[in-house]
Design an enzyme around this catalytic site. Structure first.
Site, PDB file in Angstrom:
ATOM      1  N   GLY A  64       5.327  -4.213   4.647  1.00  0.00           N
ATOM      2  CA  GLY A  64       4.808  -5.696   4.479  1.00  0.00           C
ATOM      3  C   GLY A  64       5.763  -6.653   3.739  1.00  0.00           C
ATOM      4  O   GLY A  64       5.704  -7.777   3.738  1.00  0.00           O
ATOM      5  N   GLU A  96      -4.092 -19.286  -4.288  1.00  0.00           N
ATOM      6  CA  GLU A  96      -2.392 -19.628  -4.002  1.00  0.00           C
ATOM      7  C   GLU A  96      -2.642 -20.870  -3.228  1.00  0.00           C
ATOM      8  O   GLU A  96      -3.168 -21.220  -2.322  1.00  0.00           O
ATOM      9  CB  GLU A  96      -2.042 -18.310  -3.023  1.00  0.00           C
ATOM     10  CG  GLU A  96      -0.804 -18.561  -2.455  1.00  0.00           C
ATOM     11  CD  GLU A  96      -0.602 -17.360  -1.503  1.00  0.00           C
ATOM     12  OE1 GLU A  96      -1.064 -16.211  -1.793  1.00  0.00           O
ATOM     13  OE2 GLU A  96      -0.075 -17.520  -0.593  1.00  0.00           O
ATOM     14  N   HIS A 154      -4.369  -8.483   2.331  1.00  0.00           N
ATOM     15  CA  HIS A 154      -4.037  -7.683   1.136  1.00  0.00           C
ATOM     16  C   HIS A 154      -5.011  -6.315   1.373  1.00  0.00           C
ATOM     17  O   HIS A 154      -5.791  -6.048   0.322  1.00  0.00           O
ATOM     18  CB  HIS A 154      -4.675  -8.517  -0.167  1.00  0.00           C
ATOM     19  CG  HIS A 154      -3.530  -9.499  -0.330  1.00  0.00           C
ATOM     20  ND1 HIS A 154      -3.883 -10.631  -1.285  1.00  0.00           N
ATOM     21  CD2 HIS A 154      -2.516  -9.866   0.053  1.00  0.00           C
ATOM     22  CE1 HIS A 154      -3.072 -11.424  -1.296  1.00  0.00           C
ATOM     23  NE2 HIS A 154      -1.936 -11.217  -0.332  1.00  0.00           N
ATOM     24  N   ASN A 181      -2.035 -11.218  -6.090  1.00  0.00           N
ATOM     25  CA  ASN A 181      -1.231 -10.683  -4.677  1.00  0.00           C
ATOM     26  C   ASN A 181      -0.833  -9.335  -5.341  1.00  0.00           C
ATOM     27  O   ASN A 181      -0.377  -9.357  -6.337  1.00  0.00           O
ATOM     28  CB  ASN A 181      -0.156 -11.721  -4.381  1.00  0.00           C
ATOM     29  CG  ASN A 181      -0.431 -13.048  -4.365  1.00  0.00           C
ATOM     30  OD1 ASN A 181      -0.895 -13.751  -5.418  1.00  0.00           O
ATOM     31  ND2 ASN A 181      -0.445 -13.580  -3.183  1.00  0.00           N
TER      32      ASN A 181
HETATM   33  P1  FAE Z   1       3.309  -1.324   3.565  1.00  0.00           P
HETATM   34  O1  FAE Z   1       4.309  -2.375   3.078  1.00  0.00           O
HETATM   35  O2  FAE Z   1       2.024  -1.972   4.670  1.00  0.00           O
HETATM   36  O3  FAE Z   1       3.941  -0.240   4.310  1.00  0.00           O
HETATM   37  C1  FAE Z   1       3.502   0.777   5.108  1.00  0.00           C
HETATM   38  C2  FAE Z   1       4.327   1.148   6.060  1.00  0.00           C
HETATM   39  O4  FAE Z   1       4.024   2.372   6.992  1.00  0.00           O
HETATM   40  C3  FAE Z   1       4.546   0.078   7.222  1.00  0.00           C
HETATM   41  O5  FAE Z   1       5.889  -0.143   7.539  1.00  0.00           O
HETATM   42  C4  FAE Z   1       3.708   0.934   8.657  1.00  0.00           C
HETATM   43  O6  FAE Z   1       4.233   0.382   9.718  1.00  0.00           O
HETATM   44  C5  FAE Z   1       4.124   2.134   8.259  1.00  0.00           C
HETATM   45  N1  FAE Z   1       3.120   3.132   9.092  1.00  0.00           N
HETATM   46  C6  FAE Z   1       1.694   3.088   8.998  1.00  0.00           C
HETATM   47  N2  FAE Z   1       1.216   3.925   9.662  1.00  0.00           N
HETATM   48  C7  FAE Z   1       2.413   4.935   9.924  1.00  0.00           C
HETATM   49  C8  FAE Z   1       2.428   6.195  10.449  1.00  0.00           C
HETATM   50  N3  FAE Z   1       1.162   6.664  10.884  1.00  0.00           N
HETATM   51  N4  FAE Z   1       3.572   6.762  10.805  1.00  0.00           N
HETATM   52  C9  FAE Z   1       4.573   6.076  10.347  1.00  0.00           C
HETATM   53  N5  FAE Z   1       4.688   4.727   9.698  1.00  0.00           N
HETATM   54  C10 FAE Z   1       3.290   4.328   9.355  1.00  0.00           C
HETATM   55  O7  FAE Z   1       2.443  -0.557   2.693  1.00  0.00           O
HETATM   56  N6  FAE Z   1       1.634  -9.510  -1.102  1.00  0.00           N
HETATM   57  C11 FAE Z   1       1.969 -10.108  -2.318  1.00  0.00           C
HETATM   58  O8  FAE Z   1       1.913  -9.417  -3.439  1.00  0.00           O
HETATM   59  N7  FAE Z   1       2.585 -11.321  -2.248  1.00  0.00           N
HETATM   60  C12 FAE Z   1       2.397 -12.158  -0.810  1.00  0.00           C
HETATM   61  O9  FAE Z   1       3.062 -13.060  -1.075  1.00  0.00           O
HETATM   62  C13 FAE Z   1       2.102 -11.286   0.174  1.00  0.00           C
HETATM   63  N8  FAE Z   1       2.038 -12.108   1.343  1.00  0.00           N
HETATM   64  C14 FAE Z   1       1.390 -11.428   2.318  1.00  0.00           C
HETATM   65  C15 FAE Z   1       1.681 -12.146   3.418  1.00  0.00           C
HETATM   66  C16 FAE Z   1       1.080 -11.485   4.879  1.00  0.00           C
HETATM   67  C17 FAE Z   1       1.126 -12.384   6.172  1.00  0.00           C
HETATM   68  C18 FAE Z   1       0.753  -9.749   4.700  1.00  0.00           C
HETATM   69  C19 FAE Z   1       0.309  -9.466   5.994  1.00  0.00           C
HETATM   70  C20 FAE Z   1       0.718  -9.597   3.411  1.00  0.00           C
HETATM   71  C21 FAE Z   1       1.287 -10.059   2.463  1.00  0.00           C
HETATM   72  N9  FAE Z   1       0.968  -9.425   1.360  1.00  0.00           N
HETATM   73  C22 FAE Z   1       1.530 -10.041  -0.015  1.00  0.00           C
HETATM   74  C23 FAE Z   1       0.624  -7.848   0.986  1.00  0.00           C
HETATM   75  C24 FAE Z   1       1.762  -7.068   0.802  1.00  0.00           C
HETATM   76  O10 FAE Z   1       2.804  -7.267   1.816  1.00  0.00           O
HETATM   77  C25 FAE Z   1       1.103  -5.571   1.036  1.00  0.00           C
HETATM   78  O11 FAE Z   1       0.152  -5.431   0.036  1.00  0.00           O
HETATM   79  C26 FAE Z   1       2.017  -4.515   0.847  1.00  0.00           C
HETATM   80  O12 FAE Z   1       3.238  -4.432   1.817  1.00  0.00           O
HETATM   81  C27 FAE Z   1       1.502  -3.160   0.923  1.00  0.00           C
HETATM   82  O13 FAE Z   1       2.306  -2.197   0.474  1.00  0.00           O
HETATM   83  P2  FAE Z   1       2.419  -0.788   0.850  1.00  0.00           P
HETATM   84  O14 FAE Z   1       3.652  -0.022   0.242  1.00  0.00           O
HETATM   85  O15 FAE Z   1       1.069  -0.232   0.378  1.00  0.00           O
END
Ligand code: FAE
Length: 546
Positions: free
Chosen positions: A158, A402, A487, A525
């Protein structure tokens, strides 16, 4: 960072490639309707994990939780292999850029779709989605019943696509976020550690007061304060010096070119520049991009067998690999981890997982809306894609809104908001054996508490300002963006599906490290809380489990 951020990013890319090869907000996007221009192709660099390999630790996913785990384990002397279903995002496309612009999405922008699914689907009432080629692009708009969940895909998770808003919840709300966690420890040790590790800083407020690119946020402040709401600045991971140079026209634009949803080419410190760079520097962490974990099962005598599909850039499986690991960390994000664990329990691969797996999933109360300002209240043609502020009505009305950009390049006379609200509804993942898929039982109607909470802010602002809601952004005459979340949280909740440090019940050596530990809402966030919780948990695991 280097004095020349372009050079710094180029050298980061180079070293990132070596790193991988060594392995043997916020806002809606805008594009003119029609078919995207010829799609740039991105070659995948490097090798990947060998079939039959054995690794001490395998981490599934390279987002916040996974990156923290990998760094701290490596610093403790453990070799770590990370498996990531998305690409490595290290090679420019035919336009010379790694990432596509928000105003002009192409096949780099979406994960395995033939048509874009932009969070804001309409503008001035017209649909703005367009056809693209199916590709392992950076933003997954994953559809479940009643909700589309947006997630980053690629090394960095993310952090590649988010708005960089790095918000620590107010301390008095923490007990409601993670009730089993010692708040003193979090606020004294782990939040500061996470903020430092992520490179979190505040915008220079004197610059913010005068720069064109934050006029939209100053209008947001004026409207909030005239209605008596607290307006708060929030930190971000963007390099503010770089943004000042963007505004001065001395470097290529990124946040000021509307880059965010489909990646930032310069300026934003994603995990690639922070935790993952430090993990690389240990020499103990390797990564397989375009590899998706499909199964984890115990091996007699200890450890786990991990089944992995290797993908090509159309999403087809080109090889199926089986490897073994002493310990496995689930860090595939709330949706990825919940889906995997739900499947593995239901199909008998991990039969001892408890009945909490798949439960407690929430959308962090996300709901979007726009307001139509008067013609004398312009929000500006130039809008930084990095939000810096919000309206905090959590205590009185259950909403933190936000003040988000609408970086269309034209004057829209619109104020746009992503609200995080106190929504009590929780969904649950379950396994559908007939379709072979994990399903989520969310209902769009469950967003009503979020709309009600957001209205505590915007009904009053509209009344004070004599303005109205925009009805052209989410479909014809639709005010609320209640069909989505940025989120996702929960599904393997701390102290329920796991113990109080992320160890999965029933299967020693399996851990959860990501947003699935957090029960549905963080009041702000989420990524700082995900990172801080991962720092807390991995410190305990390193001390006691290795
Ligand atoms: P994440 O960052 O989603 O990482 C999980 C990873 O696992 C990903 O790279 C996947 O591709 C990978 N994956 C999934 N399944 C598999 C599998 N079976 N095998 C191998 N790889 C896999 O998880 N949060 C904020 O605090 N501030 C912001 O400004 C904000 N803006 C955002 C804007 C957008 C458009 C989006 C989509 C999200 C935003 N977020 C924001 C949310 C934040 O990015 C999100 O909560 C975190 O990235 C979650 O972190 P995790 O480590 O849980």
């Amino acid at each position: 960072m280097s004095d020349d951020p372009r050079r710094a990013n180029a050298s980061n890319r180079l070293s990132r490639r070596t790193f991988i090869a060594g392995t043997s907000s916020i806002l809606g996007g805008f594009a003119l309707a029609g078919t995207a221009a010829a799609a740039p192709r991105i070659a995948r660099a490097g090798g990947s994990i060998a079939p039959g390999a054995h690794v001490p630790v395998l981490v599934i996913g390279t987002g916040y939780g996974g990156s923290v785990a990998a760094l701290r384990l490596a610093q403790a002397g453990v070799d770590v292999h990370m498996v990531e279903m998305g690409m490595s995002w290290d090679t420019p496309g035919s336009d010379g850029k790694i990432f596509a612009n928000t105003t002009n999405p192409d096949d780099r922008s979406f994960w395995l779709r033939t048509r874009t699914k932009q969070p804001l689907s309409n503008f001035l009432g017209f649909p703005i989605d367009r056809d693209i080629s199916r590709y392992t692009g950076i933003l997954d708009a994953e559809d479940f019943s009643g909700i589309t969940v947006y997630q980053g895909r690629g090394i960095g998770g993310g952090s590649l696509v988010n708005g960089g808003m790095a918000v620590t919840p107010r301390r008095q709300h923490f007990g409601g976020v993670l009730p089993s966690v010692n708040a003193d420890e979090m606020y004294d040790v782990y939040y500061p550690r996470a903020n430092a590790g992520l490179g979190v800083t505040h915008v220079d407020q004197s610059w913010w007061e005068t720069t064109d690119c934050y006029q939209y946020a100053r209008v947001g402040r004026k409207h909030a304060q005239r209605s008596g709401f607290p307006f708060v600045f929030v930190p971000n991971v963007y390099d503010w010096d770089y943004m000042k140079q963007e505004a001065a026209g001395t470097v290529p634009r990124s946040a000021l070119a509307g880059e965010v949803l489909y990646g930032n080419n310069y300026g934003k410190k994603s995990l690639l520049q922070t935790y993952l760079a430090r993990a690389k520097a240990t020499g103990r962490v390797t990564i397989s991009p375009l590899h998706r974990v499909t199964s984890v099962a115990p091996v007699t005598g200890g450890g786990y067998t991990v089944a992995i599909d290797q993908l090509d850039t159309t999403g087809d499986t080109t090889a199926t690999k089986t490897v073994t690991a002493d310990k496995v960390f689930f860090a595939a994000g709330s949706v990825g981890t919940s889906k995997l664990l739900t499947k593995l329990k239901a199909t008998g691969a991990l039969p001892k997982l408890n009945s909490e797996v798949g439960k407690g999933w929430g959308d962090n109360g996300n709901v979007m809306c726009g307001r139509a300002n008067h013609m004398w209240d312009a929000t500006g043609k130039l809008q930084s894609a990095m939000p810096t502020a919000g309206i905090d009505n959590w205590d009185a009305g259950g909403a933190f809104a936000e003040v988000a950009p609408l970086p269309t390049g034209i004057e829209t006379y619109a104020s746009f908001y992503l609200s995080i609200t106190k929504n009590p509804n929780r969904g649950q993942f379950s396994w559908n054996a007939a379709t072979g898929r994990a399903e989520l039982n969310w209902q769009t109607a469950w967003k009503q508490p979020s709309i009600d909470a957001a209205k505590t802010i915007f009904d009053r602002i509209n009344s004070t300002e004599g303005t109205i809601y925009r009805t052209d952004l989410f479909g014809a005459y639709k005010i609320w963006g209640d069909h989505l979340t940025y989120h996702p949280l929960g599904g393997a909740v701390l102290n329920k599906a796991t113990d109080n440090y992320g160890r999965l019940h029933g299967h020693p050596g399996l851990y959860v490290m990501d947003g699935s530990l957090i029960p549905g809402n963080t009041s702000v966030n989420p990524f700082v809380t995900i990172t801080a919780l991962a720092e807390r948990n991995i410190e305990r695991i390193v001390a006691t489990d290795l």
